[in-house]
Design a protein around this motif. Structure first.
Motif, PDB file in Angstrom:
ATOM      1  N   GLN A 198       0.817  -1.217   0.000  1.00 19.78           N
ATOM      2  CA  GLN A 198       0.000   0.000   0.000  1.00 19.78           C
ATOM      3  C   GLN A 198       0.848   1.263   0.000  1.00 19.78           C
ATOM      4  OE1 GLN A 198      -2.535  -0.378   3.446  1.00 19.78           O
ATOM      5  NE2 GLN A 198      -3.300  -2.391   2.787  1.00 19.78           N
ATOM      6  N   ASN A 199       2.071   1.128   0.450  1.00 23.74           N
ATOM      7  CA  ASN A 199       2.957   2.289   0.561  1.00 23.74           C
ATOM      8  C   ASN A 199       4.135   2.190  -0.408  1.00 23.74           C
ATOM      9  OD1 ASN A 199       2.032   4.028   3.058  1.00 23.74           O
ATOM     10  ND2 ASN A 199       1.717   1.875   3.592  1.00 23.74           N
ATOM     11  N   THR A 200       3.865   1.611  -1.576  1.00 24.06           N
ATOM     12  CA  THR A 200       4.874   1.458  -2.625  1.00 24.06           C
ATOM     13  C   THR A 200       4.495   2.288  -3.840  1.00 24.06           C
ATOM     14  OG1 THR A 200       5.421  -0.796  -1.898  1.00 24.06           O
ATOM     15  CG2 THR A 200       6.052  -0.194  -4.141  1.00 24.06           C
ATOM     16  N   ARG A 201       5.485   2.919  -4.431  1.00 24.33           N
ATOM     17  CA  ARG A 201       5.294   3.722  -5.632  1.00 24.33           C
ATOM     18  C   ARG A 201       6.190   3.186  -6.743  1.00 24.33           C
ATOM     19  NH1 ARG A 201       1.913   4.450  -2.650  1.00 24.33           N
ATOM     20  NH2 ARG A 201       1.139   6.372  -1.693  1.00 24.33           N
TER      21      ARG A 201
ATOM     22  N   SER B  90       1.543   1.803  10.746  1.00 27.73           N
ATOM     23  CA  SER B  90       0.439   2.164   9.863  1.00 27.73           C
ATOM     24  C   SER B  90       0.949   3.047   8.727  1.00 27.73           C
ATOM     25  CB  SER B  90      -0.645   2.919  10.649  1.00 27.73           C
ATOM     26  OG  SER B  90      -0.129   4.148  11.135  1.00 27.73           O
ATOM     27  N   SER B  91       0.121   3.239   7.714  1.00 29.07           N
ATOM     28  CA  SER B  91       0.523   4.029   6.542  1.00 29.07           C
ATOM     29  C   SER B  91       0.880   5.464   6.909  1.00 29.07           C
ATOM     30  CB  SER B  91      -0.614   4.033   5.513  1.00 29.07           C
ATOM     31  OG  SER B  91      -0.788   2.747   4.952  1.00 29.07           O
ATOM     32  N   LYS B  92       0.168   6.039   7.863  1.00 31.60           N
ATOM     33  CA  LYS B  92       0.417   7.430   8.213  1.00 31.60           C
ATOM     34  C   LYS B  92       1.775   7.638   8.875  1.00 31.60           C
ATOM     35  CE  LYS B  92      -1.991   7.308  12.705  1.00 31.60           C
ATOM     36  NZ  LYS B  92      -3.112   7.884  13.501  1.00 31.60           N
TER      37      LYS B  92
ATOM     38  N   PHE C 213       4.572   6.174   7.744  1.00 29.14           N
ATOM     39  CA  PHE C 213       5.635   6.071   6.753  1.00 29.14           C
ATOM     40  C   PHE C 213       6.171   7.470   6.455  1.00 29.14           C
ATOM     41  CE2 PHE C 213       4.197   1.838   6.172  1.00 29.14           C
ATOM     42  CZ  PHE C 213       5.150   1.154   5.421  1.00 29.14           C
TER      43      PHE C 213
ATOM     44  N   GLN D  22       8.528   8.018   4.283  1.00 34.55           N
ATOM     45  CA  GLN D  22       8.746   7.995   2.848  1.00 34.55           C
ATOM     46  C   GLN D  22       8.188   6.697   2.299  1.00 34.55           C
ATOM     47  OE1 GLN D  22      13.450   7.034   3.680  1.00 34.55           O
ATOM     48  NE2 GLN D  22      12.953   7.913   1.717  1.00 34.55           N
ATOM     49  N   LYS D  23       7.823   6.716   1.022  1.00 33.60           N
ATOM     50  CA  LYS D  23       7.232   5.541   0.390  1.00 33.60           C
ATOM     51  C   LYS D  23       8.312   4.670  -0.242  1.00 33.60           C
ATOM     52  CE  LYS D  23       3.069   7.094   1.292  1.00 33.60           C
ATOM     53  NZ  LYS D  23       2.234   6.457   2.336  1.00 33.60           N
TER      54      LYS D  23
END
Length: 212
Positions: free
Chosen positions: A87-90, A135-137, A139, A141-142
């Motif tokens: 979910q936190n990958t670009r 959690s995502s918040k 992170f 950096q992605k």
């Protein structure tokens, strides 16, 4: 009536304990003294940790956490949540996204082939830390998966190339391996043998680069 402490030194459990043998008649006293010693020998260190935590977090709040919950709050979760990482990958490169063949292969490998220890090693390889945020918040950096130019320009030998990590950018250069097996072998080799952050310009780093 003596035992070894955490410092490796022999300690008497009572005056002249090293000269007092344990017998069937006094063994319970020995057990009680040993239990008390082992339980309390780290008391000063624990008090120091407790005081340090109290400087950052109101001490009263700590009592609402179990030790596992407090560990997660301070260190991150021991179990690597692959879905959270996804979910936190670009994917900054054009033509590469979550549905690209080698990307799907990568995530399937992470979920089904790797052990949690290997996932932790992978995270250290690409980010310099062994646990994910909770959690995502959280992170800062992605995670980025980008093309591996040198490997992708030589597709006939792509399975010979190792992945490249840029820990400062939380970034992975992932070659377009032709099979999940080839990808798994190269990724596991990299995360097992390349454990020095910023080691690109060391003798080992240069030797690893020449393997391609």
């Amino acid at each position: 009536f003596s035992t070894y402490g955490n410092d490796g030194k022999l300690r008497d459990l009572k005056p002249n304990g090293s000269k007092t043998p344990v017998t069937p008649y006094n063994y319970q006293d020995y057990v009680d003294l040993l239990t008390a010693f082992k339980t309390n020998q780290g008391k000063a260190q624990c008090a120091a940790i407790r005081a340090g935590l109290a400087c950052v977090v109101p001490f009263q709040i700590l009592t609402i956490f179990s030790w596992e919950e407090l560990q997660d709050q301070v260190c991150g979760r021991v179990i690597i949540d692959v879905d959270l990482l996804m979910q936190n990958t670009r994917y900054p490169n054009s033509g590469v996204n979550a549905n690209t063949k080698h990307i799907k292969m990568f995530w399937n490998m992470m979920k089904t082939r790797m052990t949690n220890k290997q996932r932790s090693q992978f995270l250290y390889f690409v980010w310099g830390r062994s646990r994910l945020p909770r959690s995502s918040k959280e992170f800062t950096q992605k995670f980025q998966i980008v093309n591996c130019g040198s490997a992708d320009s030589n597709m006939s030998k792509v399975n010979q190339y190792l992945p490249i990590a840029h820990t400062c950018f939380f970034q992975l250069e992932l070659p377009k391996y032709t099979s999940e097996e080839a990808m798994y072998k190269k990724v596991v080799w990299a995360i097992t043998n390349c454990t020095t952050i910023d080691g690109d310009n060391t003798g080992t780093g240069r030797a690893n680069a020449r393997m391609a």
